[in-house]
Design a protein around this motif. Sequence first.
Motif, PDB file in Angstrom:
ATOM      1  N   ALA A  86      -4.692  -5.963 -21.193  1.00 44.45           N
ATOM      2  CA  ALA A  86      -4.206  -4.721 -21.801  1.00 44.45           C
ATOM      3  C   ALA A  86      -2.696  -4.789 -22.039  1.00 44.45           C
ATOM      4  N   ALA A  87      -1.966  -5.354 -21.071  1.00 43.85           N
ATOM      5  CA  ALA A  87      -0.517  -5.466 -21.218  1.00 43.85           C
ATOM      6  C   ALA A  87      -0.146  -6.389 -22.376  1.00 43.85           C
ATOM      7  N   LEU A  88      -0.876  -7.500 -22.520  1.00 44.98           N
ATOM      8  CA  LEU A  88      -0.593  -8.436 -23.612  1.00 44.98           C
ATOM      9  C   LEU A  88      -0.814  -7.776 -24.974  1.00 44.98           C
ATOM     10  N   PHE A  89      -1.901  -7.024 -25.094  1.00 44.93           N
ATOM     11  CA  PHE A  89      -2.161  -6.366 -26.369  1.00 44.93           C
ATOM     12  C   PHE A  89      -1.188  -5.211 -26.598  1.00 44.93           C
ATOM     13  N   ALA A  90      -0.710  -4.595 -25.521  1.00 43.16           N
ATOM     14  CA  ALA A  90       0.314  -3.556 -25.680  1.00 43.16           C
ATOM     15  C   ALA A  90       1.611  -4.171 -26.219  1.00 43.16           C
ATOM     16  N   ILE A  91       1.931  -5.374 -25.724  1.00 44.93           N
ATOM     17  CA  ILE A  91       3.115  -6.075 -26.237  1.00 44.93           C
ATOM     18  C   ILE A  91       2.921  -6.425 -27.710  1.00 44.93           C
ATOM     19  N   ALA A  92       1.701  -6.907 -28.044  1.00 46.75           N
ATOM     20  CA  ALA A  92       1.416  -7.233 -29.443  1.00 46.75           C
ATOM     21  C   ALA A  92       1.520  -5.992 -30.326  1.00 46.75           C
ATOM     22  N   LEU A  93       0.986  -4.878 -29.825  1.00 46.22           N
ATOM     23  CA  LEU A  93       1.069  -3.634 -30.581  1.00 46.22           C
ATOM     24  C   LEU A  93       2.519  -3.214 -30.793  1.00 46.22           C
ATOM     25  N   GLY A  94       3.321  -3.343 -29.747  1.00 45.51           N
ATOM     26  CA  GLY A  94       4.738  -3.008 -29.868  1.00 45.51           C
ATOM     27  C   GLY A  94       5.439  -3.903 -30.877  1.00 45.51           C
ATOM     28  N   GLY A  95       5.052  -5.197 -30.887  1.00 44.54           N
ATOM     29  CA  GLY A  95       5.646  -6.116 -31.849  1.00 44.54           C
ATOM     30  C   GLY A  95       5.322  -5.746 -33.286  1.00 44.54           C
ATOM     31  N   ILE A  96       4.069  -5.363 -33.529  1.00 39.72           N
ATOM     32  CA  ILE A  96       3.678  -4.945 -34.885  1.00 39.72           C
ATOM     33  C   ILE A  96       4.447  -3.710 -35.315  1.00 39.72           C
ATOM     34  N   LEU A  97       4.558  -2.739 -34.418  1.00 34.67           N
ATOM     35  CA  LEU A  97       5.285  -1.513 -34.755  1.00 34.67           C
ATOM     36  C   LEU A  97       6.764  -1.796 -34.996  1.00 34.67           C
ATOM     37  N   TRP A  98       7.359  -2.675 -34.193  1.00 35.93           N
ATOM     38  CA  TRP A  98       8.767  -2.993 -34.351  1.00 35.93           C
ATOM     39  C   TRP A  98       9.021  -3.709 -35.679  1.00 35.93           C
ATOM     40  N   GLN A  99       8.128  -4.651 -36.006  1.00 34.54           N
ATOM     41  CA  GLN A  99       8.289  -5.352 -37.279  1.00 34.54           C
ATOM     42  C   GLN A  99       8.136  -4.395 -38.462  1.00 34.54           C
ATOM     43  N   ALA A 100       7.167  -3.480 -38.349  1.00 34.38           N
ATOM     44  CA  ALA A 100       6.988  -2.500 -39.419  1.00 34.38           C
ATOM     45  C   ALA A 100       8.220  -1.607 -39.546  1.00 34.38           C
ATOM     46  N   HIS A 101       8.818  -1.262 -38.410  1.00 37.29           N
ATOM     47  CA  HIS A 101      10.025  -0.429 -38.435  1.00 37.29           C
ATOM     48  C   HIS A 101      11.176  -1.155 -39.104  1.00 37.29           C
ATOM     49  N   ARG A 102      11.338  -2.443 -38.824  1.00 44.14           N
ATOM     50  CA  ARG A 102      12.415  -3.223 -39.434  1.00 44.14           C
ATOM     51  C   ARG A 102      12.231  -3.349 -40.934  1.00 44.14           C
ATOM     52  N   VAL A 103      10.980  -3.576 -41.340  1.00 48.51           N
ATOM     53  CA  VAL A 103      10.709  -3.680 -42.767  1.00 48.51           C
ATOM     54  C   VAL A 103      11.019  -2.348 -43.467  1.00 48.51           C
ATOM     55  N   GLY A 104      10.625  -1.240 -42.814  1.00 47.28           N
ATOM     56  CA  GLY A 104      10.879   0.071 -43.399  1.00 47.28           C
ATOM     57  C   GLY A 104      12.355   0.358 -43.542  1.00 47.28           C
ATOM     58  N   ARG A 105      13.167  -0.054 -42.577  1.00 46.56           N
ATOM     59  CA  ARG A 105      14.614   0.186 -42.630  1.00 46.56           C
ATOM     60  C   ARG A 105      15.290  -0.694 -43.664  1.00 46.56           C
ATOM     61  N   GLY A 106      14.694  -1.858 -43.931  1.00 45.57           N
ATOM     62  CA  GLY A 106      15.321  -2.793 -44.868  1.00 45.57           C
ATOM     63  C   GLY A 106      15.065  -2.439 -46.314  1.00 45.57           C
TER      64      GLY A 106
END
Length: 238
Positions: free
Chosen positions: A217-237
């Motif tokens: 569960a922790a590993l997939f939570a990290i993966a989920l956080g990574g996807i959200l962070w990447q999406a946030h960076r793309v949105g800001r760019g």
Amino acid sequence: MTDQGIARRPRWLSVLLLVLCAALIVVFVLLGNWQMRRLAWKQDLIAAVETRAYGVPVTPPVTFDPEQHTYLRVALQGSYTDDAPVLVKAVTELGPGYWVMSPMQGSAGIVWVNRGFVPPGQKNPALWSAAPETISGLLRPTEPDGTLLERNDPGLDRWVSRDTAALSNALQLGLTMPYFIDADHTGAPEAWPRGGLTIVRFRNTHLAYALTWYAMAALFAIALGGILWQAHRVGRGR
């Protein structure tokens, strides 16, 4: 993965990945919680069984409840029937051989008694010590049919499990108790049959399984956080 690569990824795929990660996190946490409940159940079971197995011997119950009476230490006085003992295939800490099963007439009816273990070279009853008429030991539920790999064959007098009903039918004993007693060892230490070989041990790996599920569960939570962070960076760019 570069920001350009993320930007080219279809929006529906990103949403699907988010939903999949979130769903797996929930599933893994639920599995971990279930294993923790199983851990508590197993610990309670181990404590209860140890209390039964090492307590003062009591009279065998007339009505047998596997949940309450398995490994209960009992004492029984009676007399063995005139039937010849039945040898049941066994593998113990002493090696391969046989359990010696004998029916005993007690006050509540006939009870099968596992007098103990004999190796192949000690199959002759003339080599055994005298059977005591007062025994103590642990209650065990019947073992119907056989094992995973072998089946009992009453017609050939071939037994691989301690199936009390089948044993009683083979000897035409009628209705007997739905359990047997693993008798304690009596007589000289080197005497046969060798009783008291019951293993009271339970495999308990629930905590390890729970930690594994929580780690997933922790590993997939990290993966989920990574996807959200990447999406946030793309949105800001943009």
